[in-house]
Design a protein around this motif. Structure first.
Motif, mmCIF file in Angstrom:
data_model
loop_
_atom_site.group_PDB
_atom_site.id
_atom_site.type_symbol
_atom_site.label_atom_id
_atom_site.label_comp_id
_atom_site.label_asym_id
_atom_site.label_seq_id
_atom_site.Cartn_x
_atom_site.Cartn_y
_atom_site.Cartn_z
ATOM 1 N N LYS A 6 -22.211 -14.435 23.507
ATOM 2 C CA LYS A 6 -21.432 -14.010 24.400
ATOM 3 C C LYS A 6 -19.819 -13.852 23.836
ATOM 4 O O LYS A 6 -19.178 -14.977 23.942
ATOM 5 N N THR A 7 -19.582 -13.023 23.092
ATOM 6 C CA THR A 7 -18.182 -12.819 22.638
ATOM 7 C C THR A 7 -17.416 -11.783 23.248
ATOM 8 O O THR A 7 -18.067 -11.224 24.272
ATOM 9 N N GLU A 8 -16.235 -11.580 23.009
ATOM 10 C CA GLU A 8 -15.540 -10.509 23.543
ATOM 11 C C GLU A 8 -16.108 -9.064 23.728
ATOM 12 O O GLU A 8 -15.961 -8.637 24.597
ATOM 13 N N SER A 9 -16.647 -8.832 22.356
ATOM 14 C CA SER A 9 -17.352 -7.519 22.308
ATOM 15 C C SER A 9 -18.438 -7.454 22.936
ATOM 16 O O SER A 9 -19.089 -6.405 22.966
ATOM 17 N N GLY A 10 -19.179 -8.596 23.221
ATOM 18 C CA GLY A 10 -20.493 -8.660 23.724
ATOM 19 C C GLY A 10 -21.623 -8.361 22.744
ATOM 20 O O GLY A 10 -22.746 -7.848 23.187
ATOM 21 N N LYS A 11 -21.375 -8.507 21.575
ATOM 22 C CA LYS A 11 -22.369 -8.302 20.278
ATOM 23 C C LYS A 11 -22.697 -9.494 19.770
ATOM 24 O O LYS A 11 -21.919 -10.358 19.607
ATOM 25 N N VAL A 12 -23.803 -9.915 19.120
ATOM 26 C CA VAL A 12 -24.222 -10.975 18.274
ATOM 27 C C VAL A 12 -23.649 -10.689 16.877
ATOM 28 O O VAL A 12 -23.988 -9.759 16.277
ATOM 29 N N GLU A 13 -23.047 -11.763 16.737
ATOM 30 C CA GLU A 13 -22.167 -11.587 15.318
ATOM 31 C C GLU A 13 -23.240 -12.046 14.251
ATOM 32 O O GLU A 13 -23.184 -11.617 12.991
ATOM 33 N N ASN A 14 -23.904 -13.311 14.362
ATOM 34 C CA ASN A 14 -24.806 -13.774 13.449
ATOM 35 C C ASN A 14 -26.166 -13.157 13.315
ATOM 36 O O ASN A 14 -27.089 -13.942 12.691
ATOM 37 N N ALA A 15 -26.523 -12.282 14.093
ATOM 38 C CA ALA A 15 -27.896 -11.712 14.176
ATOM 39 C C ALA A 15 -28.501 -11.226 12.793
ATOM 40 O O ALA A 15 -29.571 -11.462 12.389
ATOM 41 N N THR A 16 -27.628 -10.633 11.996
ATOM 42 C CA THR A 16 -28.078 -9.980 10.645
ATOM 43 C C THR A 16 -28.411 -11.244 9.541
ATOM 44 O O THR A 16 -29.431 -11.007 8.928
ATOM 45 N N LYS A 17 -27.719 -12.470 9.873
ATOM 46 C CA LYS A 17 -28.332 -13.626 9.128
ATOM 47 C C LYS A 17 -29.648 -14.206 9.323
ATOM 48 O O LYS A 17 -30.321 -14.283 8.522
ATOM 49 N N VAL A 18 -29.704 -14.059 10.541
ATOM 50 C CA VAL A 18 -31.064 -14.533 11.114
ATOM 51 C C VAL A 18 -32.344 -13.701 10.659
ATOM 52 O O VAL A 18 -33.341 -14.021 10.275
ATOM 53 N N ASP A 19 -31.996 -12.174 10.895
ATOM 54 C CA ASP A 19 -32.772 -11.438 10.390
ATOM 55 C C ASP A 19 -32.957 -11.465 9.102
ATOM 56 O O ASP A 19 -34.302 -11.320 8.531
ATOM 57 N N ALA A 20 -32.111 -11.852 8.092
ATOM 58 C CA ALA A 20 -32.392 -11.768 6.544
ATOM 59 C C ALA A 20 -33.275 -12.790 6.339
ATOM 60 O O ALA A 20 -34.105 -13.048 5.558
ATOM 61 N N ASP A 21 -33.074 -14.074 7.064
ATOM 62 C CA ASP A 21 -34.126 -15.184 6.947
ATOM 63 C C ASP A 21 -35.480 -14.650 7.215
ATOM 64 O O ASP A 21 -36.415 -15.401 6.600
ATOM 65 N N ARG A 22 -35.422 -14.239 8.178
ATOM 66 C CA ARG A 22 -36.925 -13.860 8.849
ATOM 67 C C ARG A 22 -37.514 -12.959 7.632
ATOM 68 O O ARG A 22 -38.852 -12.819 7.442
ATOM 69 N N ARG A 23 -36.962 -12.070 7.353
ATOM 70 C CA ARG A 23 -37.341 -11.063 6.220
ATOM 71 C C ARG A 23 -37.922 -11.686 4.902
ATOM 72 O O ARG A 23 -38.637 -11.685 4.517
ATOM 73 N N ARG A 24 -36.857 -12.776 4.666
ATOM 74 C CA ARG A 24 -37.271 -13.525 3.579
ATOM 75 C C ARG A 24 -38.675 -14.290 3.508
ATOM 76 O O ARG A 24 -39.695 -14.558 2.452
ATOM 77 N N PHE A 25 -38.818 -14.934 4.829
ATOM 78 C CA PHE A 25 -40.122 -15.685 5.061
ATOM 79 C C PHE A 25 -41.450 -14.709 5.224
ATOM 80 O O PHE A 25 -42.272 -15.126 4.411
ATOM 81 N N LEU A 26 -41.075 -13.509 5.657
ATOM 82 C CA LEU A 26 -42.242 -12.610 5.704
ATOM 83 C C LEU A 26 -42.442 -12.053 4.153
ATOM 84 O O LEU A 26 -43.661 -11.900 3.808
ATOM 85 N N LYS A 27 -41.482 -12.031 3.273
ATOM 86 C CA LYS A 27 -41.798 -11.598 1.946
ATOM 87 C C LYS A 27 -42.514 -12.636 1.255
ATOM 88 O O LYS A 27 -43.282 -12.472 0.569
ATOM 89 N N ILE A 28 -42.141 -14.015 1.481
ATOM 90 C CA ILE A 28 -42.793 -15.121 0.719
ATOM 91 C C ILE A 28 -44.410 -14.872 1.261
ATOM 92 O O ILE A 28 -45.237 -15.258 0.353
ATOM 93 N N LEU A 29 -44.434 -14.971 2.636
ATOM 94 C CA LEU A 29 -45.882 -15.037 2.990
ATOM 95 C C LEU A 29 -46.588 -13.872 2.429
ATOM 96 O O LEU A 29 -47.854 -14.207 2.289
#
Length: 199
Positions: free
Chosen positions: A61-84
């Motif tokens: 919940k920021t002033e713009s209503g956008k998630v700011e750190n979602a891209t970093k979490v998405d990158a970690d998920r992609r890294r995990f799926l690549k390793i798997l």
């Protein structure tokens, strides 16, 4: 990473459990850094994901209503799926290259010749394909009215043997290369012996 942690932990455990000398025990401990490395890597990755999740919740919940750190979490998920995916592909390729020993690399079994051998009670190897003395014989005549019982067997070449059974379930044998019908008629007068002496 989880698969590697489990397999290396299993390898370490099996080697320690089946240790037969002090030297083997010391060698088994050389495997310890592998599960420790994978555990610490997974723990570090999990800690980072938890931090990112907390940061993401705080940024939802920021002033713009956008998630700011979602891209970093998405990158970690992609890294995990690549390793798997990489781990799965490596196992598949190893099973194609050497299917008989593919399990040995992951589960700590000693690669062998890829054959199964049978052993008797004394530990002597048995050849299951070895021809037995009575192979090829089929039952042809039975006389079980009174003891001793007689069982007549014959094979395709005309060779025969007659098995005699007494009231105490003791078995004796007589055999010949031809003339089964004539010998069956005089079965009570034939000379019977133990299996090892007749065959």
């Amino acid at each position: 990473l989880i698969f590697n942690l489990l397999s290396t932990s299993l390898l370490l455990t099996v080697n320690i459990v089946f240790t037969r000398s002090i030297v083997n025990g010391i060698i088994s401990l050389l495997y310890f850094p592998f599960p420790a490395y994978f555990f610490l890597t997974i723990f570090d990755w999990y800690r980072k994901v938890q931090q990112n999740n907390k940061a993401m919740v705080a940024a939802t919940k920021t002033e713009s209503g956008k998630v700011e750190n979602a891209t970093k979490v998405d990158a970690d998920r992609r890294r995990f799926l690549k390793i798997l995916g990489g781990t799965g592909v490596s196992i598949f390729l190893l099973s194609l290259i050497n299917p008989k020993q593919a399990g040995a690399a992951f589960f700590g079994s000693v690669p062998g010749p890829g054959t199964v051998s049978l052993k008797d009670a004394n530990g002597v190897k048995i050849n299951p394909a070895e021809k037995q003395p009575t192979d090829g014989y089929k039952i042809s005549q039975v006389d079980d009215d009174n003891y001793p019982y007689y069982y007549g067997y014959i094979n395709s070449t005309g060779a025969w043997y007659i098995m005699s059974e007494d009231a105490s379930s003791n078995y004796r044998y007589a055999k010949g290369d031809s003339g089964f019908a004539a010998n069956w008629l005089i079965r009570a007068t034939l000379s019977y012996g133990y299996f090892d002496s007749v065959f």
